[in-house]
Design a protein around this motif. Structure first.
Motif, short mmCIF file in Angstrom:
data_model
loop_
_atom_site.label_atom_id
_atom_site.label_comp_id
_atom_site.label_asym_id
_atom_site.label_seq_id
_atom_site.Cartn_x
_atom_site.Cartn_y
_atom_site.Cartn_z
N MET A 227 0.84 -1.21 0.00
CA MET A 227 0.00 0.00 0.00
C MET A 227 0.87 1.25 0.00
O MET A 227 0.57 2.22 -0.71
CB MET A 227 -0.94 0.01 1.22
CG MET A 227 -2.07 -0.98 1.14
SD MET A 227 -3.10 -0.87 -0.36
CE MET A 227 -3.74 0.81 -0.30
N ALA A 228 1.95 1.24 0.81
CA ALA A 228 2.80 2.43 0.87
C ALA A 228 3.42 2.69 -0.50
O ALA A 228 3.41 3.82 -1.01
CB ALA A 228 3.88 2.25 1.94
N ARG A 232 2.52 5.93 -2.85
CA ARG A 232 3.63 6.83 -3.23
C ARG A 232 3.68 6.97 -4.75
O ARG A 232 3.92 8.06 -5.26
CB ARG A 232 4.96 6.30 -2.71
CG ARG A 232 5.17 6.58 -1.25
CD ARG A 232 6.62 6.23 -0.87
NE ARG A 232 6.66 5.83 0.52
CZ ARG A 232 6.98 4.62 0.95
NH1 ARG A 232 7.34 3.66 0.10
NH2 ARG A 232 6.96 4.35 2.23
N ALA A 233 3.43 5.87 -5.46
CA ALA A 233 3.46 5.93 -6.93
C ALA A 233 2.40 6.89 -7.45
O ALA A 233 2.54 7.45 -8.54
CB ALA A 233 3.25 4.53 -7.51
N LEU A 234 1.34 7.12 -6.66
CA LEU A 234 0.29 8.05 -7.09
C LEU A 234 0.53 9.46 -6.53
O LEU A 234 -0.33 10.33 -6.64
CB LEU A 234 -1.09 7.54 -6.64
CG LEU A 234 -1.47 6.14 -7.15
CD1 LEU A 234 -2.90 5.80 -6.73
CD2 LEU A 234 -1.33 6.03 -8.66
N GLY A 235 1.68 9.65 -5.84
CA GLY A 235 2.06 11.01 -5.45
C GLY A 235 1.83 11.35 -4.00
O GLY A 235 1.94 12.51 -3.60
N MET A 236 1.51 10.36 -3.17
CA MET A 236 1.22 10.66 -1.77
C MET A 236 2.42 10.34 -0.89
O MET A 236 3.18 9.42 -1.21
CB MET A 236 0.03 9.78 -1.36
CG MET A 236 -0.44 9.98 0.03
SD MET A 236 -1.85 8.91 0.31
CE MET A 236 -1.85 8.89 2.09
N LEU A 253 -4.50 12.61 -5.76
CA LEU A 253 -3.70 11.49 -6.27
C LEU A 253 -3.54 11.65 -7.77
O LEU A 253 -4.46 12.12 -8.46
CB LEU A 253 -4.39 10.15 -5.96
CG LEU A 253 -4.56 9.80 -4.47
CD1 LEU A 253 -5.26 8.44 -4.33
CD2 LEU A 253 -3.22 9.78 -3.74
N GLY A 254 -2.38 11.26 -8.28
CA GLY A 254 -2.13 11.35 -9.72
C GLY A 254 -2.23 9.99 -10.39
O GLY A 254 -2.81 9.05 -9.84
N SER A 255 -1.63 9.89 -11.56
CA SER A 255 -1.68 8.61 -12.27
C SER A 255 -0.46 7.77 -11.90
O SER A 255 0.55 8.29 -11.41
CB SER A 255 -1.74 8.85 -13.78
OG SER A 255 -0.70 9.70 -14.16
N GLY A 256 -0.55 6.48 -12.16
CA GLY A 256 0.59 5.62 -11.87
C GLY A 256 0.23 4.16 -12.07
O GLY A 256 -0.93 3.82 -12.32
N THR A 257 1.26 3.32 -11.96
CA THR A 257 1.07 1.87 -12.12
C THR A 257 1.29 1.21 -10.77
O THR A 257 2.26 1.50 -10.07
CB THR A 257 2.06 1.32 -13.17
OG1 THR A 257 1.75 1.97 -14.41
CG2 THR A 257 1.92 -0.19 -13.34
N ILE A 258 0.36 0.32 -10.41
CA ILE A 258 0.37 -0.32 -9.09
C ILE A 258 0.64 -1.81 -9.26
O ILE A 258 0.02 -2.47 -10.10
CB ILE A 258 -1.03 -0.17 -8.43
CG1 ILE A 258 -1.47 1.28 -8.38
CG2 ILE A 258 -1.06 -0.86 -7.07
CD1 ILE A 258 -0.59 2.18 -7.57
N GLU A 259 1.53 -2.34 -8.43
CA GLU A 259 1.72 -3.79 -8.36
C GLU A 259 0.84 -4.31 -7.24
O GLU A 259 1.03 -3.93 -6.08
CB GLU A 259 3.20 -4.13 -8.08
CG GLU A 259 4.17 -3.68 -9.15
CD GLU A 259 3.83 -4.22 -10.54
OE1 GLU A 259 3.22 -5.31 -10.64
OE2 GLU A 259 4.14 -3.52 -11.53
#
Ligand code: S3P
Ligand code: PEP
Length: 308
Positions: A227-228, A232-236, A253-259
């Motif tokens: 989750m962290a 973070r990948a979304l800018g938080m 929150l911005g855009s990003g790729t999540i595993e």
């Protein structure tokens, strides 16, 4: 696996693990088990259930005492199937050699599945959802308390009982959330809901502090890290600790790729984060969502989610 193989070995089971205690396991059948009094070092329903189920096939009595009460479904189910078992919050005791008797079971709607919609409707402006007749076993509903501490607007209507458990409609409306320190005593009662809570914390103004939740590191994935890293990948900003995190909420929150690491709850949590993001959120490895919530995406779309 030592947290499980340890007490089972004390009962006389013969189970080989790898040197570091991990699977693959070799279980040698045909051993005679004897009951034990087990004081579990961890508040874990899975450990408690393993010992109680082994106790059913052991000579004499088996008891489990927990450092904090966990969900009691094994105890309730064994009792429903005719087993003479004594239990109260944090304690259970049974005698080995009892036979189970077939019965019909009513399974109330799953609070952990409802949790994603409780968070989604709380953080998406304009939302109002009614989640019908959700199971409200108090050992499962820690998230309700946590969200209410953060200012969520969730009411319970049409209370009833199903399969010996309290149920009610949950009516949830958007409300601006504030960060909060999550009381540690709530942790076992919301252990599967932290991925959803972290998303609520992202939308909440100010800091949300989670502690006493090291068990999250040994779920389907290391959920604190997953989750962290994803948020973070979304800018938080998320400051991870050994047993929790401080989440700095209230940013877009911005855009990003999540595993998702193949973890259904991480995937579903980020499907909700995506609804409050300014950009596109791509979540990898989502097939496991179907293990606990087969129509999650269909239902989410019908509830108004924007999913590709
Ligand atoms: O009893 C169970 O089957 C479970 C209990 C919870 O774990 P612990 O209470 O063992 O932490 C939960 O996280 C897990 O997904 C399933
Ligand atoms: C095991 C979990 O969920 P489920 O009960 O849906 O398998 C979990 O969230 O850790």
């Amino acid at each position: 696996m030592r947290r499980v193989t340890g007490p089972l070995s004390q009962m006389g089971a013969k189970i080989d693990t790898q040197d570091d205690g991990t699977p693959p396991l070799h279980v040698h059948g045909g051993q005679t088990l004897h009951g034990i009094d087990f004081a579990s070092p961890v508040a874990s329903a899975q450990i408690k259930s393993a010992v109680l189920l082994a106790g059913l096939y052991a000579q004499g009595e088996t008891s489990v005492v927990e450092p904090h009460p966990t969900r009691d479904y094994t105890e309730r189910m064994l009792s429903a199937f005719g087993v003479d078992i004594e239990f109260s919050p944090g304690k259970a005791r049974l005698r080995g050699g009892q036979r189970l008797r077939a019965t019909d079971i009513v399974v109330p709607a799953d609070f952990s599945s409802a949790a994603f919609y409780l968070v989604a409707a709380s953080i998406i402006p304009g939302s109002e959802l009614r989640l019908k007749q959700v199971g409200l076993n108090p050992r499962r509903t820690g998230l309700l308390h946590a969200l209410r501490l953060m200012g969520a607007d969730i009411t319970e209507e049409n209370p009833a009982e199903q399969g010996g458990e309290p149920v009610a409609d949950l009516v949830v409306r958007y409300a601006p959330l504030k960060g909060a320190r999550i009381p540690e005593e709530l942790v076992p009662d919301m252990i599967d809901e932290f991925p959803a809570l972290f998303v609520a914390a992202a939308a909440a103004e100010g800091q949300t502090v989670v502690s006493g939740a090291a068990e999250l590191r040994v779920k389907e994935s290391d959920r604190l890290a997953a989750m962290a890293t994803g948020l973070r990948a979304l800018g938080m900003q998320v400051d991870e600790t050994e047993d929790g995190a401080t989440l700095h909420g209230g940013v877009r929150l911005g855009s990003g790729t999540i595993e998702s690491h193949g973890d259904h709850r991480i995937a579903m949590a980020f499907a909700i984060a995506g609804q409050i993001s300014d950009g596109e959120v791509r979540i990898n490895d989502i097939a496991n969502v179907a293990t606990s919530f087969p129509d999650f995406d269909g239902l989410a779309r019908r509830a108004g989610f924007n999913l590709a």
